[in-house]
Design a protein around this motif. Structure first.
Motif, PDB file in Angstrom:
ATOM      1  N   SER A 182      61.130 -13.469  20.182  1.00  0.00           N
ATOM      2  CA  SER A 182      60.962 -14.793  20.562  1.00  0.00           C
ATOM      3  C   SER A 182      60.519 -15.659  19.396  1.00  0.00           C
ATOM      4  O   SER A 182      61.006 -16.969  19.451  1.00  0.00           O
ATOM      5  CB  SER A 182      59.870 -14.799  21.841  1.00  0.00           C
ATOM      6  OG  SER A 182      58.438 -14.411  20.717  1.00  0.00           O
ATOM      7  N   LEU A 183      59.920 -15.394  18.420  1.00  0.00           N
ATOM      8  CA  LEU A 183      59.806 -16.020  17.242  1.00  0.00           C
ATOM      9  C   LEU A 183      61.101 -16.116  16.407  1.00  0.00           C
ATOM     10  O   LEU A 183      61.029 -17.631  15.961  1.00  0.00           O
ATOM     11  CB  LEU A 183      58.583 -15.542  16.263  1.00  0.00           C
ATOM     12  CG  LEU A 183      57.072 -15.599  16.994  1.00  0.00           C
ATOM     13  CD1 LEU A 183      56.180 -14.874  16.265  1.00  0.00           C
ATOM     14  CD2 LEU A 183      56.857 -16.959  16.992  1.00  0.00           C
ATOM     15  N   ALA A 214      60.463  -9.401  23.048  1.00  0.00           N
ATOM     16  CA  ALA A 214      59.291  -8.961  22.193  1.00  0.00           C
ATOM     17  C   ALA A 214      59.001 -10.197  21.377  1.00  0.00           C
ATOM     18  O   ALA A 214      59.521 -11.022  21.259  1.00  0.00           O
ATOM     19  CB  ALA A 214      60.094  -8.038  21.114  1.00  0.00           C
ATOM     20  N   GLN A 215      57.643 -10.250  20.954  1.00  0.00           N
ATOM     21  CA  GLN A 215      57.136 -11.153  20.020  1.00  0.00           C
ATOM     22  C   GLN A 215      57.976 -11.683  19.163  1.00  0.00           C
ATOM     23  O   GLN A 215      58.276 -12.916  18.504  1.00  0.00           O
ATOM     24  CB  GLN A 215      55.680 -11.005  19.869  1.00  0.00           C
ATOM     25  CG  GLN A 215      54.938 -12.279  19.342  1.00  0.00           C
ATOM     26  CD  GLN A 215      53.470 -11.941  19.021  1.00  0.00           C
ATOM     27  OE1 GLN A 215      53.247 -10.610  18.796  1.00  0.00           O
ATOM     28  NE2 GLN A 215      52.717 -12.715  18.967  1.00  0.00           N
ATOM     29  N   ASP A 228      60.993 -11.740  29.495  1.00  0.00           N
ATOM     30  CA  ASP A 228      59.911 -10.829  28.904  1.00  0.00           C
ATOM     31  C   ASP A 228      60.735 -10.269  27.711  1.00  0.00           C
ATOM     32  O   ASP A 228      61.550  -9.411  27.772  1.00  0.00           O
ATOM     33  CB  ASP A 228      59.550  -9.886  30.061  1.00  0.00           C
ATOM     34  CG  ASP A 228      58.624  -8.676  29.525  1.00  0.00           C
ATOM     35  OD1 ASP A 228      57.804  -9.143  28.708  1.00  0.00           O
ATOM     36  OD2 ASP A 228      58.599  -7.623  29.803  1.00  0.00           O
ATOM     37  N   ASN A 272      56.708  -6.624  15.173  1.00  0.00           N
ATOM     38  CA  ASN A 272      56.178  -7.504  16.418  1.00  0.00           C
ATOM     39  C   ASN A 272      56.690  -7.114  17.572  1.00  0.00           C
ATOM     40  O   ASN A 272      57.659  -8.162  18.246  1.00  0.00           O
ATOM     41  CB  ASN A 272      56.498  -9.038  15.904  1.00  0.00           C
ATOM     42  CG  ASN A 272      55.551  -9.507  14.644  1.00  0.00           C
ATOM     43  OD1 ASN A 272      54.425  -9.443  14.835  1.00  0.00           O
ATOM     44  ND2 ASN A 272      56.055  -9.691  13.614  1.00  0.00           N
ATOM     45  N   THR A 273      56.523  -5.929  18.017  1.00  0.00           N
ATOM     46  CA  THR A 273      57.310  -5.408  19.155  1.00  0.00           C
ATOM     47  C   THR A 273      56.351  -5.532  20.206  1.00  0.00           C
ATOM     48  O   THR A 273      56.860  -5.246  21.672  1.00  0.00           O
ATOM     49  CB  THR A 273      57.678  -4.174  19.018  1.00  0.00           C
ATOM     50  OG1 THR A 273      56.248  -3.238  18.895  1.00  0.00           O
ATOM     51  CG2 THR A 273      58.465  -3.849  18.009  1.00  0.00           C
ATOM     52  N   ILE A 274      55.133  -6.122  20.387  1.00  0.00           N
ATOM     53  CA  ILE A 274      54.378  -6.424  21.627  1.00  0.00           C
ATOM     54  C   ILE A 274      55.429  -7.312  22.503  1.00  0.00           C
ATOM     55  O   ILE A 274      55.904  -8.518  22.122  1.00  0.00           O
ATOM     56  CB  ILE A 274      53.095  -7.151  21.165  1.00  0.00           C
ATOM     57  CG1 ILE A 274      52.242  -6.255  20.576  1.00  0.00           C
ATOM     58  CG2 ILE A 274      52.378  -7.472  22.662  1.00  0.00           C
ATOM     59  CD1 ILE A 274      51.169  -6.856  19.627  1.00  0.00           C
ATOM     60  N   HIS A 275      55.510  -7.103  23.551  1.00  0.00           N
ATOM     61  CA  HIS A 275      56.148  -8.039  24.767  1.00  0.00           C
ATOM     62  C   HIS A 275      55.316  -8.954  25.121  1.00  0.00           C
ATOM     63  O   HIS A 275      54.055  -8.791  25.699  1.00  0.00           O
ATOM     64  CB  HIS A 275      56.729  -7.026  25.862  1.00  0.00           C
ATOM     65  CG  HIS A 275      57.831  -6.138  25.395  1.00  0.00           C
ATOM     66  ND1 HIS A 275      59.025  -6.788  25.780  1.00  0.00           N
ATOM     67  CD2 HIS A 275      58.154  -5.147  25.093  1.00  0.00           C
ATOM     68  CE1 HIS A 275      59.861  -5.822  25.177  1.00  0.00           C
ATOM     69  NE2 HIS A 275      59.542  -4.895  24.785  1.00  0.00           N
ATOM     70  N   THR A 276      56.004 -10.200  25.473  1.00  0.00           N
ATOM     71  CA  THR A 276      55.226 -11.374  25.867  1.00  0.00           C
ATOM     72  C   THR A 276      56.118 -11.988  26.762  1.00  0.00           C
ATOM     73  O   THR A 276      57.331 -12.015  26.813  1.00  0.00           O
ATOM     74  CB  THR A 276      54.852 -12.613  24.709  1.00  0.00           C
ATOM     75  OG1 THR A 276      56.225 -12.902  24.252  1.00  0.00           O
ATOM     76  CG2 THR A 276      54.058 -12.099  23.612  1.00  0.00           C
ATOM     77  N   THR A 277      55.683 -12.940  27.865  1.00  0.00           N
ATOM     78  CA  THR A 277      56.215 -13.548  28.772  1.00  0.00           C
ATOM     79  C   THR A 277      56.289 -15.025  28.667  1.00  0.00           C
ATOM     80  O   THR A 277      55.228 -15.580  28.321  1.00  0.00           O
ATOM     81  CB  THR A 277      55.467 -13.284  30.232  1.00  0.00           C
ATOM     82  OG1 THR A 277      55.471 -11.942  30.418  1.00  0.00           O
ATOM     83  CG2 THR A 277      56.320 -14.071  31.039  1.00  0.00           C
ATOM     84  N   ILE A 278      57.717 -15.377  28.295  1.00  0.00           N
ATOM     85  CA  ILE A 278      57.804 -16.815  28.113  1.00  0.00           C
ATOM     86  C   ILE A 278      58.629 -17.428  29.477  1.00  0.00           C
ATOM     87  O   ILE A 278      59.245 -17.041  30.053  1.00  0.00           O
ATOM     88  CB  ILE A 278      59.173 -16.971  26.986  1.00  0.00           C
ATOM     89  CG1 ILE A 278      58.922 -15.866  25.790  1.00  0.00           C
ATOM     90  CG2 ILE A 278      59.332 -18.318  26.699  1.00  0.00           C
ATOM     91  CD1 ILE A 278      58.408 -16.622  24.567  1.00  0.00           C
TER      92      ILE A 278
END
Length: 82
Positions: free
Chosen positions: A56-57, A52-53, A50, A36-42
């Motif tokens: 963050s989880l 990795a998904q 910013d 789950n390496t897709i970057h997301t902005t929190i």
């Protein structure tokens, strides 16, 4: 005397079993984060992260575990005080 030896054997087995389970969970956790390496902005209270998904989880799970430990400690402390 055999009870002491049996208790030691059981304790040794239980600790080895717990170690194996912990190692398997750690391996599964590493695989989860790597997949789950897709970057997301929190966005949180004006801060922007910013990450990795998977990270963050994982962070959310750690925060949830800490909250659960604190709540259970408070409940145990209240039982002891009564």
């Amino acid at each position: 005397m055999t009870n002491t030896t049996t208790d030691r054997t059981r304790g040794g087995f239980a600790s080895k079993f717990a170690l194996v389970i912990a190692a398997l969970l750690a391996i599964a956790l590493v695989i989860f984060v790597l997949q789950n390496t897709i970057h997301t902005t929190i966005n949180f209270i004006g801060w922007n992260f910013d990450v990795a998904q998977g990270v963050s989880l994982l962070g959310a799970a750690v925060v949830g575990a800490i909250i659960a430990l604190v709540v259970s400690a408070v409940i145990r402390l209240r039982r002891v005080v009564r």
